[in-house]
Motif scaffolding. Structure first.
Motif, PDB file in Angstrom:
ATOM      1  N   TYR A  54       0.833  -1.209   0.000  1.00  0.00           N
ATOM      2  CA  TYR A  54       0.000   0.000   0.000  1.00  0.00           C
ATOM      3  C   TYR A  54       0.865   1.256   0.000  1.00  0.00           C
ATOM      4  O   TYR A  54       0.533   2.249  -0.633  1.00  0.00           O
ATOM      5  N   LEU A  57       1.906   2.912  -3.159  1.00  0.00           N
ATOM      6  CA  LEU A  57       0.953   3.793  -3.815  1.00  0.00           C
ATOM      7  C   LEU A  57       0.679   5.010  -2.953  1.00  0.00           C
ATOM      8  O   LEU A  57      -0.328   5.690  -3.125  1.00  0.00           O
ATOM      9  N   ARG A  59      -0.416   5.181  -0.074  1.00  0.00           N
ATOM     10  CA  ARG A  59      -1.688   5.078   0.633  1.00  0.00           C
ATOM     11  C   ARG A  59      -1.430   4.410   1.977  1.00  0.00           C
ATOM     12  O   ARG A  59      -0.784   3.372   2.058  1.00  0.00           O
ATOM     13  N   ARG A  90      -1.358   6.921  -9.028  1.00  0.00           N
ATOM     14  CA  ARG A  90      -2.195   5.747  -8.789  1.00  0.00           C
ATOM     15  C   ARG A  90      -3.050   5.455 -10.013  1.00  0.00           C
ATOM     16  O   ARG A  90      -3.784   6.318 -10.484  1.00  0.00           O
ATOM     17  N   GLY A  91      -2.970   4.262 -10.492  1.00  0.00           N
ATOM     18  CA  GLY A  91      -3.774   3.892 -11.636  1.00  0.00           C
ATOM     19  C   GLY A  91      -3.197   4.412 -12.932  1.00  0.00           C
ATOM     20  O   GLY A  91      -3.501   3.915 -13.999  1.00  0.00           O
ATOM     21  N   PHE A  96      -2.493  -1.214  -9.463  1.00  0.00           N
ATOM     22  CA  PHE A  96      -2.627  -2.015  -8.245  1.00  0.00           C
ATOM     23  C   PHE A  96      -3.626  -3.135  -8.483  1.00  0.00           C
ATOM     24  O   PHE A  96      -4.705  -2.923  -9.036  1.00  0.00           O
ATOM     25  N   PRO A  98      -5.628  -5.935  -6.209  1.00  0.00           N
ATOM     26  CA  PRO A  98      -5.869  -6.221  -4.796  1.00  0.00           C
ATOM     27  C   PRO A  98      -5.988  -7.722  -4.509  1.00  0.00           C
ATOM     28  O   PRO A  98      -6.057  -8.546  -5.417  1.00  0.00           O
ATOM     29  N   THR A 103     -14.487  -8.245  -3.385  1.00  0.00           N
ATOM     30  CA  THR A 103     -14.924  -7.028  -2.705  1.00  0.00           C
ATOM     31  C   THR A 103     -14.265  -5.785  -3.291  1.00  0.00           C
ATOM     32  O   THR A 103     -14.436  -4.699  -2.762  1.00  0.00           O
ATOM     33  N   SER A 104     -13.503  -5.940  -4.362  1.00  0.00           N
ATOM     34  CA  SER A 104     -12.741  -4.801  -4.852  1.00  0.00           C
ATOM     35  C   SER A 104     -13.343  -4.129  -6.075  1.00  0.00           C
ATOM     36  O   SER A 104     -12.818  -3.143  -6.560  1.00  0.00           O
ATOM     37  N   LEU A 105     -14.429  -4.683  -6.602  1.00  0.00           N
ATOM     38  CA  LEU A 105     -15.107  -4.031  -7.714  1.00  0.00           C
ATOM     39  C   LEU A 105     -16.401  -3.431  -7.179  1.00  0.00           C
ATOM     40  O   LEU A 105     -17.107  -4.067  -6.399  1.00  0.00           O
ATOM     41  N   THR A 106     -16.687  -2.208  -7.607  1.00  0.00           N
ATOM     42  CA  THR A 106     -17.895  -1.533  -7.117  1.00  0.00           C
ATOM     43  C   THR A 106     -19.138  -2.292  -7.589  1.00  0.00           C
ATOM     44  O   THR A 106     -19.348  -2.438  -8.796  1.00  0.00           O
ATOM     45  N   GLN A 114     -16.139   0.548 -15.121  1.00  0.00           N
ATOM     46  CA  GLN A 114     -15.100   0.817 -14.127  1.00  0.00           C
ATOM     47  C   GLN A 114     -13.729   0.955 -14.785  1.00  0.00           C
ATOM     48  O   GLN A 114     -12.890   1.727 -14.329  1.00  0.00           O
ATOM     49  N   LEU A 166      -9.753  -6.855 -12.806  1.00  0.00           N
ATOM     50  CA  LEU A 166      -8.935  -5.940 -12.009  1.00  0.00           C
ATOM     51  C   LEU A 166      -7.537  -5.792 -12.592  1.00  0.00           C
ATOM     52  O   LEU A 166      -6.940  -4.715 -12.537  1.00  0.00           O
ATOM     53  N   MET A 169      -7.835  -3.509 -15.421  1.00  0.00           N
ATOM     54  CA  MET A 169      -7.988  -2.147 -14.930  1.00  0.00           C
ATOM     55  C   MET A 169      -6.624  -1.578 -14.523  1.00  0.00           C
ATOM     56  O   MET A 169      -6.315  -0.415 -14.804  1.00  0.00           O
TER      57      MET A 169
END
Lengths: 566, 286, 315
Positions: A54, A57, A59, A90-91, A96, A98, A103-106, A114, A166, A169
């Motif tokens: 983390y 990044l 964070r 970031r991005g 990144f 995960p 649980t990491s996609l809206t 996304q 992900l 992404m």
């Protein structure tokens, strides 16, 4: 020697506000990653490796505080950067992936949307162009029908597909560095292998540098150029993969390596002795004949709609003193078989005979002796011990029910049981939440032993534990088997363990055996295609040169292609 | 209580908050007043003409007097016992019945559970205050009936919450292990399920107590509680409100007492549920 | 999904049917018969007989229920005993007034609760959040009549700015109307908003801690966009649920608030009817309010289905 892409310099991170009552999660960690290089970061849970990921990044995880250190990305310290500039990284230049794709996609946003969002935020493309780019990315991570898939919601995808989304992404803006935080942990064995293959392919195609965080040294061995090992927040060893895997200097690294199950050599604590080969004698103790079973349905509709069987026509038998292993991926019906034998599933059909007698299909109709002679140890020790009871109460209850022991006798016997699973009798007055995962699993084993069983069903007893603890529990099970002449039904998804632990094995695929017989026969060629796939998915420790030698395309000519749509 | 709290694994390092401690003190004071009330009051709460009508507060009458010259302080203090007793009795009854039903359903599962759960849903989707008004107007309005009515209205709600909590427990492997040992239903419910939903039951109990006090107060305020001379807070508010232009105090005192009690119950619940790792009394429960 | 909605609708209808039976039988099961109860003790035998005849007490209860139900379904709610007018007429005025009051409350409720809830959640632990939490706690746990009395005491009795009673029939200008309705509106809105704000705040805080919000930050999404596009849509489902429950709660709240402010709506009508033992009016009003209550619960259920992509695509 090229300049490093990212350099971590003396990074120290604490959890907790007050300096007095805080926990040092990361302690003076330094390393760097060169452009295009893959650095593996290994360690067990709680070693601080995710906190480091983390930090790359810029964070902070909730409750953590960066005490000191610098993180230089392309020569610039990113920790003091203002939020606006960090967002560009970031991005954009650092992607990144995960740990938990589910649980990491809206949940309220289609997955394509996304990815498009990421592309648009970083100004790579807009509108239709961004959509085309997103679909192209989905195709690059080998997802079928990208256009249709882009319109789906996260919950409509499998775990493997979610992780691919992900990864797509993370790649959207062609980052120079990819940070992967245990990207395969939550996935099935064969899916894990596919994701690893995909990452190797991405690496070959994009020349992206990666920080790959994992507890799995075997996976790292396959992908990483160099490996760093963390323990209790410190970096204990760092070096080229070949030397870490081949000749580790630090004792801790050796422990991690030795704990790894390996198809080519027996794991620590399990010796490939003659007794194992000759294990089992006389007539079968447990016979399963044409078993058909299903999980219990939920909701009102379960009343009139029977769930489809998850186990279809399975037959096998186990002799006294033998270890029979059931293997397969999650959802293949392994655990259902265990529950069906114990009479815990509705609508069981087929015969289950124990020592020559038929066991009723409903556990409530079992006689006392049967209940005592067959015991089970469950997968997750957190769920198998009542958190409100002390260890003494947990062990005392079966002693009271099966042997009528009370008071002092019961406590003494419970203490003996703890000793037999190599735990201190002082643990009697603790509660499960005061024990570690491995200690809890020992208590669960002791509870099963309290009944002095003949058959012990072990339902994935290792999978919730850290690697080094797995080896200890395995060794304990082997010792107990020798001491008490136990018969094991050993359920696992881990072929490497089964290879050395069991005499016979049944390979389950969608509720049916696709291979059944002595371990040597099942695991030596020619394999059933599914067994071959499972075998291919077992990570082996090897230097990356083995992989580098093969052309990238070959990764997809292999077993992975058949199931790239998992 | 302390045992219950210390047993929860997630509460390590959590301390009762200032507001929680304050609420606990306040509650303790209310209990003390409820018990010692008759020895604390200077006047008979029903005595007409303890002072002149509508006297303002004085040393003799700390909260003044009402339209009949009764001492408001004495009436509020004596009323504490009934407010607490009816609230706790109604809630206690509802929680006992609801918990037993909820645990049994969760353990039983299958058809019986599904059908009873649907019936509970139907019962819950009736507006409680209106059903209570109807029941009280039909069956009469003595305190025992009011308590019973509120208990009947709350029990299905408690049962649903406890059942939901217990359903996550019955699938745990230690319950399966108990089943395989051949434990009886009663033993499984008491030994394995109840200790693990004790937090939920406790939170449910204290939330419902707040609601019960409010609801019984509402009924009494609307004129469906005890008959007039009784020093019941809701009734006092009702009576005082009619003459609010003459004096403020006969309304203010019981209103403040009720507000303090209900806020104390809620703050206390909030803190306890935080300590034992519950979401708190926010989820819709009306 | 259509199956699920159909099922919810059916169970709502079933609930309404059950309630109608319960309400009807509650009135039936009284000691003595309805006529005696209605007329009290000091009544002549002739009067009693006439009323018994009128109430059809000679017929078996079940067929009387059937008769009553058939009447309700065909729009004939019976005749009010205290006023002698058809129940439908008696209901019309108060129903309109109640609708006006609740309508205003709802218009205020949505922006207030959403705004305050989100504001508190994103400022979690800061003074704003603590203030909002304090307000919501008080609003949540105080009974409506306590709030109403507190407001009246200050603004009507002490300051004399607003009328203590909401006599809507005497309001002739728009200004009068506003002044008349202000206190009851504030009372009802306070209690409802408090619940919704707490709910939205908690849900949003949960969502803000979730993996996907973390991921949104880690891909460089601007904070405002994270809140509006990633967090809020996923926090609104439970919030919508509490809204419908709140509206359902209004059915009880208006009974108390209308009584306090002497507001001529359905709630006060019910209380008056109960005091007058006006059975046809009791039955009609309680059934109407119950119907609204059940309908709101139904909307909440279906709403949470529609807002949850997981449930939406099921079956």
């Amino acid at each position: 020697m090229t300049a490093p892409l990212i350099a971590v310099d003396d990074l120290t991170i604490d959890y907790g506000r007050q300096p007095a009552a805080c926990h040092r999660a990361v302690d003076g960690v330094s390393f760097d990653i060169r452009p295009g290089e893959v650095l593996g970061l290994a360690g067990e849970s709680g070693s601080g490796k995710s906190t480091v990921a983390y930090a790359l990044l810029a964070r902070r995880r909730p409750g953590s505080r960066i005490v000191s250190g610098r993180i230089l990305f392309e020569g610039e310290d990113i920790l003091p950067l203002p939020e606006r500039q960090v967002r560009l990284l970031r991005g954009g230049r650092i992607g990144f992936v995960p740990q938990n794709p589910a649980t990491s996609l809206t949940p309220s946003m289609p997955v394509g949307r996304q990815i498009v969002e990421t592309i648009e935020i970083h100004g790579v493309a807009r509108g239709a162009a961004a959509r085309r780019l997103a679909e192209d990315l989905l195709a690059r991570v080998h997802l079928p029908e990208p256009q249709a898939l882009a319109r789906r919601y996260p919950h409509q995808l499998s775990g493997g597909q979610q992780q691919r989304v992900l990864i797509a992404m993370a790649l959207a803006c062609r980052p120079r560095l990819l940070v992967l935080d245990e990207p395969t942990t939550g996935l099935d064995v064969t899916t894990q292998a596919q994701i690893l293959t995909l990452l190797a392919d991405i690496r070959a195609e994009f020349a992206t540098a990666m920080l790959y965080v994992s507890h799995d040294l075997a996976a790292l061995g396959r992908l990483a150029d160099r490996i760093a090992v963390m323990k209790d927040g410190r970096l204990v060893e760092i070096g080229p993969t070949a030397s870490i895997v081949g000749s580790p200097r630090q004792p801790y690294t050796r422990v991690l390596l030795a704990a790894l199950p390996d198809l080519d050599r027996p794991p620590a604590g399990v010796t490939d002795d003659a007794a194992k080969r000759n294990g089992g004698e006389g007539k079968p103790l447990l016979e399963i004949d044409g078993l058909v079973a299903a999980y219990r349905g939920e909701g009102l509709s379960a009343i009139w709609r029977r769930p489809p069987p998850t186990v279809r026509d399975v037959s096998f038998s186990i002799r006294r003193g033998e270890t029979f292993a059931l293997i397969g991926e999650s959802g293949s019906g392994k655990s259902t078989i265990a529950r069906a034998i114990l009479g815990l599933t509705p609508h069981r059909r087929g015969g289950v005979r124990f020592d020559g007698r038929d066991l009723p299909a409903d556990a409530r109709r079992w006689q006392g002796e049967w209940r005592r002679r067959i015991q089970i140890v469950f997968q997750n020790p957190d769920a198998s011990l009542n958190p409100r009871h002390s260890v003494a109460a947990i062990l005392g209850r079966p002693l009271e029910r099966f042997f009528g022991l009370r008071g002092r006798d019961r406590r003494l016997r419970a203490a003996e049981l703890l000793e037999s699973v190599r735990l201190d009798p002082a643990f009697l007055d603790r509660r499960p939440d005061q024990l570690s995962g491995g200690q809890r699993q020992r208590v669960a084993i002791a509870r099963a032993l309290a009944a002095e069983p003949e058959v012990l069903i072990c339902d994935e007893v290792l999978s919730a534990l850290d690697v080094s603890v797995q080896a200890e529990i395995l060794a304990l099970l082997r010792t107990l088997q020798a001491e008490r002449h136990l018969t094991y039904l050993f359920i696992s998804h881990d072929l490497a363990v089964v290879r050395w632990f069991a005499q016979s094995v049944g390979v389950l695929h969608r509720g049916e055996f696709c291979a059944l017989g002595p371990v040597e026969e099942v695991f030596s060629p020619p394999h059933h295609p599914y067994t071959a796939r499972l075998l291919a998915a077992v990570p082996r420790i090897s230097a990356p040169d083995d992989n580098a030698g093969r052309p990238a395309k070959a990764w997809f000519g292999g077993p992975a292609r058949a199931s790239s749509t998992v | 209580m302390t045992l219950l709290l210390s047993a929860a694994p997630r509460n390590i390092g959590r301390r009762p908050s200032l507001t929680g401690g304050f609420a606990a003190l306040l509650l303790a004071a209310f209990f003390a007043i409820a018990i010692a009330g008759p020895w604390l009051v200077p006047f008979d709460p029903a005595a007409i003409g303890a002072g002149m009508p509508f006297e303002p507060p004085s040393w003799q009458h700390p909260f003044g007097t009402d339209n009949f010259g009764r001492d408001v302080f004495s009436r509020v203090v004596i009323g504490t016992r009934q407010a607490l007793a009816t609230g706790l009795a109604a809630t206690g009854l509802a929680v006992i019945v609801g918990t037993a039903l909820g645990l049994w359903l969760a353990h039983r599962r299958g058809i019986v559970d599904e059908i009873v759960a649907r019936i509970l849903d139907v019962l819950i989707s009736m507006p409680p205050l209106i059903m209570a008004l109807l029941a009280v107007s039909v069956f009469g309005s003595n305190p025992a009936l009011v308590v019973l009515t509120v208990a009947v209205l709350f029990a299905p709600r408690v049962a649903r919450v406890v059942r939901a909590a217990a359903l996550t427990v019955v699938t745990e492997d230690y319950v399966t292990a108990a089943l395989l040992r051949g434990e009886t239903t009663l033993a499984i419910v008491l030994r394995e399920l109840l200790p693990n939903v004790a937090g939920t039951v406790f939170v449910e109990f204290s939330i419902r107590t707040g609601y019960a006090i409010v609801m019984i107060g509402s009924l009494s305020f609307l004129g469906f509680g005890s008959p007039p001379p009784t020093p019941e807070w809701g009734l006092m508010i009702n009576e005082g409100y009619a003459a609010v232009n003459a004096s403020f105090w006969p309304v203010l005192a019981p209103t403040a007492a009720m507000a303090l009690l209900v806020i104390a119950v809620n703050l206390f619940t909030d803190d306890v549920s935080r300590l034992i790792g519950h979401s708190g009394p926010v989820e819709a429960r009306r | 999904m259509p199956k699920l909605i159909a099922f919810r609708c059916l169970s709502a209808l079933a609930t309404l049917a059950v309630v109608s039976v319960i309400v009807f039988w509650m009135v039936e099961w009284l000691p003595g018969d309805a006529a005696e109860r209605l007329l009290g003790r000091d009544v002549t035998a002739a009067g009693l007989a006439a009323l018994r005849d009128k109430l059809q007490l000679g017929i078996a209860p079940w067929s009387r229920y059937g008769h009553w139900l058939a009447g309700v379904l065909s729009g004939d709610l019976g005749t009010s005993i205290s006023s002698g007018r058809p129940v439908a007429d008696v209901l019309a005025g108060p129903a309109g007034n109640t609708l006006l009051l609740t309508g205003i409350v709802l218009v205020l409720y949505f922006p207030l609760s959403l705004g305050l809830g989100v504001w508190a959640a994103v400022r979690q632990g800061r003074p704003v959040d603590l203030a909002v939490q304090l307000f919501t706690l008080i609003g949540m746990c105080l009974p409506e009549y306590v709030v109403a009395i507190a407001l009246t005491s200050v603004f009507a009795v002490k300051l004399g700015w607003l009328p203590p009673l909401a006599l809507i029939d005497q309001a002739h200008t728009f200004g009068d109307l506003i002044r008349t309705l202000l206190l009851p509106t504030v009372t009802l809105t306070a209690a409802m908003t408090a619940y919704a704000v707490r709910m939205i705040r908690e849900c949003l805080i949960d969502v803000l801690r979730s993996g996907y919000v973390d991921m949104a930050h880690l891909k460089g999404t601007p904070p405002r966009r994270v809140l509006l596009r990633h967090a809020l849509p996923n926090a609104l489902g439970p919030a919508l649920n509490v809204t419908a429950l709140n509206v359902a709660w209004l059915t009880g709240g208006i009974v108390v608030v209308e009584t306090i402010f002497n507001f001529p709506g359905l709630g006060r009508l019910l209380v008056d009817a109960i005091s007058n033992k006006d059975v046809p009016v009791i039955l009609s009003v309680s059934l109407l309010l119950t119907g609204v209550y059940i309908f709101c619960n139904l909307v909440a259920d279906i709403g949470s289905l529609v807002f949850n992509p997981k449930l939406r695509s099921a079956r």
